[in-house]
Scaffold this motif. Structure first.
Motif, PDB file in Angstrom:
ATOM      1  N   LEU A  60      53.986   3.166  33.885  1.00 25.10           N
ATOM      2  CA  LEU A  60      53.186   2.499  32.858  1.00 25.10           C
ATOM      3  C   LEU A  60      53.201   3.298  31.562  1.00 25.10           C
ATOM      4  O   LEU A  60      53.159   4.529  31.579  1.00 25.10           O
ATOM      5  CB  LEU A  60      51.741   2.321  33.345  1.00 25.10           C
ATOM      6  N   GLU A  61      53.217   2.603  30.445  1.00 24.91           N
ATOM      7  CA  GLU A  61      53.313   3.261  29.146  1.00 24.91           C
ATOM      8  C   GLU A  61      51.999   3.170  28.368  1.00 24.91           C
ATOM      9  O   GLU A  61      51.133   2.345  28.668  1.00 24.91           O
ATOM     10  CB  GLU A  61      54.453   2.634  28.331  1.00 24.91           C
ATOM     11  N   GLY A  62      51.865   4.005  27.361  1.00 21.08           N
ATOM     12  CA  GLY A  62      50.728   3.945  26.455  1.00 21.08           C
ATOM     13  C   GLY A  62      49.437   4.486  27.051  1.00 21.08           C
ATOM     14  O   GLY A  62      49.419   5.076  28.132  1.00 21.08           O
ATOM     15  N   ASN A  63      48.352   4.261  26.317  1.00 18.25           N
ATOM     16  CA  ASN A  63      47.051   4.777  26.746  1.00 18.25           C
ATOM     17  C   ASN A  63      46.589   4.185  28.075  1.00 18.25           C
ATOM     18  O   ASN A  63      45.949   4.859  28.883  1.00 18.25           O
ATOM     19  CB  ASN A  63      45.992   4.485  25.676  1.00 18.25           C
ATOM     20  N   LYS A  64      46.946   2.905  28.304  1.00 23.38           N
ATOM     21  CA  LYS A  64      46.557   2.286  29.568  1.00 23.38           C
ATOM     22  C   LYS A  64      47.248   2.958  30.748  1.00 23.38           C
ATOM     23  O   LYS A  64      46.675   3.088  31.828  1.00 23.38           O
ATOM     24  CB  LYS A  64      46.874   0.788  29.549  1.00 23.38           C
TER      25      LYS A  64
ATOM     26  N   ARG B 117      45.458   6.231  31.334  1.00 21.79           N
ATOM     27  CA  ARG B 117      44.172   5.986  32.010  1.00 21.79           C
ATOM     28  C   ARG B 117      44.372   5.607  33.472  1.00 21.79           C
ATOM     29  O   ARG B 117      43.645   6.086  34.354  1.00 21.79           O
ATOM     30  CB  ARG B 117      43.402   4.873  31.296  1.00 21.79           C
ATOM     31  N   CYS B 118      45.364   4.776  33.745  1.00 19.28           N
ATOM     32  CA  CYS B 118      45.629   4.364  35.119  1.00 19.28           C
ATOM     33  C   CYS B 118      45.960   5.565  35.992  1.00 19.28           C
ATOM     34  O   CYS B 118      45.469   5.702  37.115  1.00 19.28           O
ATOM     35  CB  CYS B 118      46.773   3.350  35.145  1.00 19.28           C
ATOM     36  N   ARG B 119      46.766   6.472  35.463  1.00 19.80           N
ATOM     37  CA  ARG B 119      47.168   7.653  36.243  1.00 19.80           C
ATOM     38  C   ARG B 119      45.985   8.578  36.515  1.00 19.80           C
ATOM     39  O   ARG B 119      45.836   9.108  37.621  1.00 19.80           O
ATOM     40  CB  ARG B 119      48.298   8.391  35.523  1.00 19.80           C
ATOM     41  N   VAL B 120      45.129   8.774  35.523  1.00 18.26           N
ATOM     42  CA  VAL B 120      43.996   9.680  35.737  1.00 18.26           C
ATOM     43  C   VAL B 120      42.991   9.057  36.701  1.00 18.26           C
ATOM     44  O   VAL B 120      42.409   9.753  37.552  1.00 18.26           O
ATOM     45  CB  VAL B 120      43.331  10.083  34.409  1.00 18.26           C
TER      46      VAL B 120
END
Length: 308
Positions: free
Chosen positions: A127-131, A134-137
């Motif tokens: 996944l790219e970008g801020n989302k 956030r998804c990874r964290v």
């Protein structure tokens, strides 16, 4: 005093004295409202009902085909409610005390394999970008710490202890516990903090004040932080991307995976209990049954004598 007023007083007590969460309070309300309606159909109220009336309600639930777990939950709520009425002087007896709930087997929690969890992390990495950050964290913290989803999404920004390499989590009953995190989880948090400011709802001053307090702010949620439902949707989409059945992936399933994988790799039960925030070790012991089932399957499929 009417039933609804007594229910409100009970919920106020559960919130103020027991620190019950919003979802817990709503569950109590639903169960007690249901019992109140059943009693009302018999011309009874909570302050005048007798044991035989409550027994009739339970029999009615069974006749309707309600799951034993649902009936047992409603009875549990009713028992706690009548203890409150007795303790606070609204009744001089406890008509629910002699009652026993329907027998029910304890179902084993659904668990993802370590390979399934790896697939989720691989999908999150795409996944790219801020989302994507956030998804990874979210995934890292949930799996590394075994948090309840409500604990995860409502983490305050000051919950992070860089010195301890951990986070402070407030669980059920407002009990706080220190949850150590893995190096990848700590790295994911650091990466998220670098971009978190960009995700704040700048155009909504009132919401901004709320959102600034949370590790995972939201631009749409009234609470100011990511909601359980929003995160559940994120996880379902991630499961699809990872080639997993989305029906089998949820925040709570990842919590189960955290506990089961720890025990499978040698962690002791008391340590897992502390990390999960379970008040009673019997709640944690369900994961030993999961391991027993897995070992049984392994023997039946892999042992030379079983194959022959």
């Amino acid at each position: 005093m009417n039933d609804q007023r007594l229910i409100e007083l009970f919920l106020d007590m559960m919130s103020a004295e027991r620190g019950a969460a919003k979802n817990t309070l709503e569950a109590y309300r639903r169960d007690l409202d249901d019992m109140s309606l059943r009693l009302s159909a018999r011309g009874k109220t909570f302050d005048r009902t007798q044991t035989r009336d409550l027994e009739a309600c339970l029999a009615e639930m069974a006749k309707e085909g309600l799951a034993p777990s649902t009936s047992a939950r409603r009875l549990s709520a009713t028992k706690r409610f009548f203890k409150f009425l007795l303790a606070d002087g609204y009744r001089t007896d406890d008509p629910a005390r002699p009652l026993s709930g329907p027998k029910q087997g304890r179902s084993l929690p659904k668990v993802l394999s370590e390979a399934d969890v790896d697939a989720l992390f691989d999908a999150a990495g795409e996944l790219e970008g801020n989302k994507g950050v956030r998804c990874r964290v979210l995934l890292e913290v949930l799996y590394a710490g075994g948090l309840r989803v409500s604990e995860l999404v409502s983490l305050p920004l000051n919950a992070i202890s860089k010195q301890e390499g951990a986070i402070f989590v407030t669980g059920k009953g407002n009990k706080e516990r220190l949850v150590p995190l893995t190096p990848p989880a700590l790295e994911a948090i650091a990466a998220w903090l670098d971009v978190r400011e960009d995700t704040l709802p700048k155009a909504k001053p009132g919401l901004l004040a709320k959102a600034q307090r949370y590790l995972f702010p939201s631009t749409s949620a009234r609470e100011g932080h990511l909601t359980r439902e929003q995160f559940a949707r994120i996880l379902k989409d991630l499961a699809v991307a990872a080639g997993l059945d989305p029906k089998k992936v949820s925040p709570h399933v990842l919590r189960h995976a955290f506990a089961t994988h720890l025990l499978a790799n040698g962690a002791d039960l008391r340590s897992v209990q502390a990390l999960l925030g379970h008040a009673d070790i019997s709640t944690t012991q369900i994961y030993t049954h999961v391991l027993e089932e897995r070992l049984k399957t392994l023997v039946e499929t892999a042992h030379p004598l079983a194959r022959s």
